[in-house]
Scaffold this motif. Structure first.
Motif, PDB file in Angstrom:
ATOM      1  N   SER A  66       0.839  -1.200   0.000  1.00  0.00           N
ATOM      2  CA  SER A  66       0.000   0.000   0.000  1.00  0.00           C
ATOM      3  C   SER A  66       0.872   1.247   0.000  1.00  0.00           C
ATOM      4  CB  SER A  66      -0.916   0.014   1.224  1.00  0.00           C
ATOM      5  OG  SER A  66      -1.623   1.240   1.303  1.00  0.00           O
ATOM      6  N   ALA A  68      -0.655   4.133   0.714  1.00  0.00           N
ATOM      7  CA  ALA A  68      -1.452   5.060   1.524  1.00  0.00           C
ATOM      8  C   ALA A  68      -0.656   5.595   2.711  1.00  0.00           C
ATOM      9  CB  ALA A  68      -2.715   4.358   2.020  1.00  0.00           C
ATOM     10  N   PRO A  75      -5.738  11.727   5.347  1.00  0.00           N
ATOM     11  CA  PRO A  75      -5.351  10.483   4.676  1.00  0.00           C
ATOM     12  C   PRO A  75      -5.160  10.698   3.183  1.00  0.00           C
ATOM     13  CG  PRO A  75      -7.698  10.462   5.197  1.00  0.00           C
ATOM     14  CD  PRO A  75      -7.145  11.718   5.803  1.00  0.00           C
ATOM     15  N   ALA A  77      -3.810   8.848  -0.661  1.00  0.00           N
ATOM     16  CA  ALA A  77      -3.645   7.573  -1.352  1.00  0.00           C
ATOM     17  C   ALA A  77      -2.182   7.242  -1.569  1.00  0.00           C
ATOM     18  CB  ALA A  77      -4.382   7.597  -2.687  1.00  0.00           C
TER      19      ALA A  77
END
Length: 383
Positions: A66, A68, A75, A77
């Protein structure tokens, strides 16, 4: 369709740069590509990455990966931000909106520049929820405060104060090319533009770009001025660390200083209640002869010690560059030229392609360094 087939074959940010150079008149391409003085700082921004090597790791479970992360409580991406850049309407009609929409689609922040070529309300309609704003501190404190009130009311949660432009760098390419507002034409420029019919037709339809937000705030721009002259007439050259208390009191959201280059700056920023810094030399467009940002990053990250967000820009062209910055302590990388090359090549589609390239390269660099997420990249670099 031919443009999109060509775009699909662009494998790197350098490929997008080549497409941008083919499409833009020289004076416009040089405004993106150029830097201050002899451009030694811009070159060092690139060569500085060679000092650091990612550390390969093997036999690690990388089946769940990920990109993220979280920056300033938001938050994201992936650890990327489309940074503030001016005159984006010169590269593609409504260029600021193209950048904002691409950022929205990627779920990363877009930073609107004080030198935007669209109005504030127009940008808000196109941008996603991750809206940040970049401020050049104006000479007129009242105008600055009124602008900040409008920006905050429009839903911008993060303010970046650019602190390395009290005096604007002398950019020789712009001087040689006579890059002015509005565009000032000569026989040489007309011939060069005639060789770029796609760009010329777009500009005929959309009109010459103007600093619309600047005009909203400070009034009409004096014709025939270079971009540097326009900005220099309005920016305060007397704003100091002591004045930062005023800005902190005016702005209720997160406050970030863009243009930090020394660990001492971090300690002063923390004392002033600043929430983050951008390690930046303006892409080499200000002080020629300064060091690269990637070389300055480790000392600045150490001084921050997790007490504020640390972002970085200047010289990034590859996902491996981004991985090195994260490994050295950055929370995210702020993009300038990479997304502008994409914008100039193919508008919003080009910006999305630039982000796709960098994300794909970053994921490979991260995985082959033994990291399945962004946090695990910390320290996976040798120098």
């Amino acid at each position: 369709m031919a443009m999109y087939r060509t775009l699909a074959r662009a494998a790197s940010i350098d490929d997008l740069r080549t497409l941008a150079q083919r499409r833009l008149p020289r004076m416009v391409f040089d405004y993106i590509d150029g830097a201050a003085g002899e451009e030694s700082t811009a070159r060092r921004n690139r060569s500085g990455f060679q000092r650091f090597q990612l550390r390969p790791e093997i036999l690690i479970d990388l089946s769940k990966r990920s990109l993220a992360t979280s920056v300033l409580g938001q938050p994201l991406a992936m650890p990327l931000v489309i940074g503030p850049t001016g005159m984006n309407g010169a590269y593609w009609p409504q260029g600021d909106l193209c950048l904002a929409r691409a950022a929205k689609a990627a779920n990363i922040p877009f930073v609107m520049s004080t030198a935007a070529t669209v109005k504030l309300a127009t940008l808000v309609e196109a941008a996603g929820p991750l809206r940040w704003f970049q401020l050049y501190m104006l000479r007129d404190r009242g105008l600055a405060q009124a602008l900040l009130e409008r920006v905050h009311a429009a839903g911008f949660e993060v303010l970046q104060l650019t602190v390395d432009t009290a005096v604007t760098g002398r950019r020789n390419r712009d001087v040689r090319n006579g890059f002015t507002l509005p565009f000032r034409w000569s026989a040489r420029k007309l011939i060069d533009t005639a060789r770029r019919p796609s760009w010329a037709l777009q500009m005929l339809r959309s009109g010459s770009p103007t600093l619309q937000l600047f005009a909203e705030v400070v009034g009409p721009i004096q014709p025939g001025s270079t971009i540097t002259e326009v900005v220099q007439r309005q920016i305060s050259d007397a704003f100091t660390w002591r004045d930062l208390d005023w800005l902190r009191a005016c702005w209720p959201g997160k406050l970030v200083l863009k243009g930090v280059s020394q660990a001492a700056h971090v300690h002063q920023a923390l004392a002033a209640g600043v929430d983050g810094v951008v390690v930046s030399n303006h892409g080499g467009r200000q002080l020629d002869g300064a060091g690269s940002t990637i070389e300055q990053l480790p000392r600045i990250a150490e001084a921050a010690d997790g007490r504020m967000a640390v972002l970085i820009d200047s010289g990034f062209r590859h996902g491996a560059d981004i991985a090195k910055a994260i490994a050295l302590g950055a929370d995210a990388v702020q993009l300038g030229r990479p997304t502008l090359y994409g914008l100039a090549a193919a508008g919003e589609a080009g910006v999305r392609h630039a982000l796709h390239i960098l994300a794909a390269e970053l994921e490979v660099a991260m995985a082959l360094s033994g990291a399945s997420n962004v946090g695990q990249l910390r320290g996976r670099v040798d120098c």
